[in-house]
Write a protein that holds these residues in place. Structure first.
Motif, PDB file in Angstrom:
ATOM      1  N   LYS A 158       0.814  -1.191   0.000  1.00  0.00           N
ATOM      2  CA  LYS A 158       0.000   0.000   0.000  1.00  0.00           C
ATOM      3  C   LYS A 158       0.859   1.256   0.000  1.00  0.00           C
ATOM      4  O   LYS A 158       0.359   2.361  -0.142  1.00  0.00           O
ATOM      5  CB  LYS A 158      -0.909   0.041   1.240  1.00  0.00           C
ATOM      6  CG  LYS A 158      -1.665  -1.235   1.497  1.00  0.00           C
ATOM      7  CD  LYS A 158      -2.469  -1.088   2.819  1.00  0.00           C
ATOM      8  CE  LYS A 158      -3.116  -2.395   3.169  1.00  0.00           C
ATOM      9  NZ  LYS A 158      -2.428  -3.095   4.262  1.00  0.00           N
ATOM     10  N   GLY A 159       2.155   1.086   0.199  1.00  0.00           N
ATOM     11  CA  GLY A 159       3.045   2.225   0.406  1.00  0.00           C
ATOM     12  C   GLY A 159       3.164   3.191  -0.770  1.00  0.00           C
ATOM     13  O   GLY A 159       3.584   4.333  -0.593  1.00  0.00           O
TER      14      GLY A 159
ATOM     15  N   ASP B 269       7.362   2.935  -5.716  1.00  0.00           N
ATOM     16  CA  ASP B 269       7.171   2.542  -4.317  1.00  0.00           C
ATOM     17  C   ASP B 269       7.614   3.680  -3.400  1.00  0.00           C
ATOM     18  O   ASP B 269       8.306   4.611  -3.835  1.00  0.00           O
ATOM     19  CB  ASP B 269       7.953   1.263  -4.010  1.00  0.00           C
ATOM     20  CG  ASP B 269       7.291   0.448  -2.908  1.00  0.00           C
ATOM     21  OD1 ASP B 269       6.318   0.920  -2.305  1.00  0.00           O
ATOM     22  OD2 ASP B 269       7.764  -0.678  -2.652  1.00  0.00           O
ATOM     23  N   ASP B 270       7.228   3.561  -2.121  1.00  0.00           N
ATOM     24  CA  ASP B 270       7.574   4.629  -1.182  1.00  0.00           C
ATOM     25  C   ASP B 270       9.031   4.571  -0.759  1.00  0.00           C
ATOM     26  O   ASP B 270       9.687   5.597  -0.678  1.00  0.00           O
ATOM     27  CB  ASP B 270       6.642   4.601   0.051  1.00  0.00           C
ATOM     28  CG  ASP B 270       6.557   3.230   0.706  1.00  0.00           C
ATOM     29  OD1 ASP B 270       7.141   2.264   0.161  1.00  0.00           O
ATOM     30  OD2 ASP B 270       5.899   3.119   1.751  1.00  0.00           O
TER      31      ASP B 270
ATOM     32  N   ASP C   9      14.584  -0.200   0.855  1.00  0.00           N
ATOM     33  CA  ASP C   9      15.334  -0.426   2.098  1.00  0.00           C
ATOM     34  C   ASP C   9      16.295  -1.598   1.887  1.00  0.00           C
ATOM     35  O   ASP C   9      17.370  -1.406   1.321  1.00  0.00           O
ATOM     36  CB  ASP C   9      14.327  -0.677   3.234  1.00  0.00           C
ATOM     37  CG  ASP C   9      14.971  -0.757   4.601  1.00  0.00           C
ATOM     38  OD1 ASP C   9      16.195  -0.618   4.694  1.00  0.00           O
ATOM     39  OD2 ASP C   9      14.257  -0.971   5.595  1.00  0.00           O
ATOM     40  N   THR C  10      15.918  -2.816   2.284  1.00  0.00           N
ATOM     41  CA  THR C  10      16.797  -3.961   2.004  1.00  0.00           C
ATOM     42  C   THR C  10      16.854  -4.224   0.504  1.00  0.00           C
ATOM     43  O   THR C  10      17.828  -4.796   0.014  1.00  0.00           O
ATOM     44  CB  THR C  10      16.282  -5.250   2.685  1.00  0.00           C
ATOM     45  OG1 THR C  10      15.051  -5.653   2.078  1.00  0.00           O
ATOM     46  CG2 THR C  10      16.104  -5.065   4.174  1.00  0.00           C
ATOM     47  N   GLY C  11      15.808  -3.857  -0.203  1.00  0.00           N
ATOM     48  CA  GLY C  11      15.754  -4.089  -1.653  1.00  0.00           C
ATOM     49  C   GLY C  11      15.153  -5.434  -2.011  1.00  0.00           C
ATOM     50  O   GLY C  11      14.998  -5.752  -3.186  1.00  0.00           O
TER      51      GLY C  11
ATOM     52  N   THR D 242      12.092  -6.607  -1.711  1.00  0.00           N
ATOM     53  CA  THR D 242      10.791  -6.525  -2.382  1.00  0.00           C
ATOM     54  C   THR D 242      10.960  -6.098  -3.841  1.00  0.00           C
ATOM     55  O   THR D 242      10.492  -6.784  -4.755  1.00  0.00           O
ATOM     56  CB  THR D 242       9.882  -5.491  -1.658  1.00  0.00           C
ATOM     57  OG1 THR D 242       9.880  -5.784  -0.264  1.00  0.00           O
ATOM     58  CG2 THR D 242       8.480  -5.521  -2.205  1.00  0.00           C
TER      59      THR D 242
ATOM     60  N   ASP E   9       3.959   3.425   6.889  1.00  0.00           N
ATOM     61  CA  ASP E   9       3.126   3.172   8.068  1.00  0.00           C
ATOM     62  C   ASP E   9       3.925   2.703   9.281  1.00  0.00           C
ATOM     63  O   ASP E   9       5.060   2.241   9.166  1.00  0.00           O
ATOM     64  CB  ASP E   9       2.083   2.098   7.752  1.00  0.00           C
ATOM     65  CG  ASP E   9       2.707   0.699   7.632  1.00  0.00           C
ATOM     66  OD1 ASP E   9       3.648   0.543   6.839  1.00  0.00           O
ATOM     67  OD2 ASP E   9       2.260  -0.214   8.349  1.00  0.00           O
TER      68      ASP E   9
ATOM     69  N   ARG F   3      -0.060   6.572   7.393  1.00  0.00           N
ATOM     70  CA  ARG F   3       0.155   6.675   5.946  1.00  0.00           C
ATOM     71  C   ARG F   3      -0.398   7.989   5.398  1.00  0.00           C
ATOM     72  O   ARG F   3       0.016   8.459   4.352  1.00  0.00           O
ATOM     73  CB  ARG F   3      -0.540   5.516   5.216  1.00  0.00           C
ATOM     74  CG  ARG F   3       0.018   4.136   5.510  1.00  0.00           C
ATOM     75  CD  ARG F   3      -0.621   3.132   4.563  1.00  0.00           C
ATOM     76  NE  ARG F   3      -0.481   1.748   4.984  1.00  0.00           N
ATOM     77  CZ  ARG F   3       0.547   0.968   4.689  1.00  0.00           C
ATOM     78  NH1 ARG F   3       1.546   1.430   3.982  1.00  0.00           N
ATOM     79  NH2 ARG F   3       0.579  -0.286   5.094  1.00  0.00           N
TER      80      ARG F   3
END
Ligand code: PRP
Length: 178
Positions: free
Chosen positions: A42-43, A97-98, A101-103, A105, A157, A163
């Motif tokens: 949902k980000g 995407d928002d 981070d780790t990458g 996803t 979130d 959000r």
């Protein structure tokens, strides 16, 4: 809700600047093409919606909801909670995407879209947290860099809340310890 925020990391004004900058870059880079924007739920909301207002191209859009796992290998599969409704074969895709981070996803999503026959796949993220990176992936379009601290708002979130903040901020410690 706004009282729970300790400090603002990316202001409304800064977000507006980012949207204008990224929209112009994408418009220039994809001139003459009709890219498909794929938002990761949902980000991706509201970033995707606001970004598209700054893109002067014929384009289409679709959404996916995916989950990755901490133990997942960087090239592993992603769990698809909600799939696209359109075929990506032969398409120039921009995944939105928002945060990167780790990458895990976005890396898994890129592999998936390429396996489905996308012509090209690029990534557009509002925020990049380079210190968090585990998977070998970088975004083509980055709004801003953020340090390794937990941020919420404008799609991001904490326990599914915050959000709808119109900016990116850091939560007060007492919110976590409630
Ligand atoms: C968040 C974010 C990215 C992903 C980034 O999604 O929206 O998709 O995590 O993290 P990574 O780089 O470590 O993979 P989340 O799974 O929390 O779902 P949400 O979009 O519904 O908040």
């Amino acid at each position: 809700m706004k009282n729970d925020i300790k400090k603002i990391s990316v202001s409304k004004e800064k977000i507006e600047e980012i949207l204008t900058k990224l929209g112009a870059q994408i418009t220039k880079d994809y001139e003459g093409r009709e890219p498909m924007f794929i938002g990761l739920l949902k980000g991706c909301n509201p970033f995707m919606v606001d970004l598209l207002k700054h893109v002067d191209l014929y384009c289409t859009l679709d959404y996916m909801d995916v989950s990755s796992y901490a133990g997942m290998k960087s090239t592993g599969n992603v769990r698809i909670n909600h799939d696209l409704s359109t075929n990506v074969e032969g398409k120039d895709i921009i995944v939105v995407d928002d945060i990167l981070d780790t990458g895990r996803t976005l890396n898994a999503v890129v592999q998936l879209l390429k396996a489905r026959g996308a012509k090209s796949v690029s990534l557009c993220v509002l925020l990049d947290k380079p210190e968090g990176r585990v998977a070998p992936i970088e975004a083509n379009y980055v709004g801003d860099l953020v340090p390794n601290e937990f941020v919420v708002g404008y799609g991001l979130d904490y326990n599914e809340k915050y959000r709808n903040l119109p900016y990116i901020g850091v939560l007060k410690e007492e919110v976590y310890s409630k």
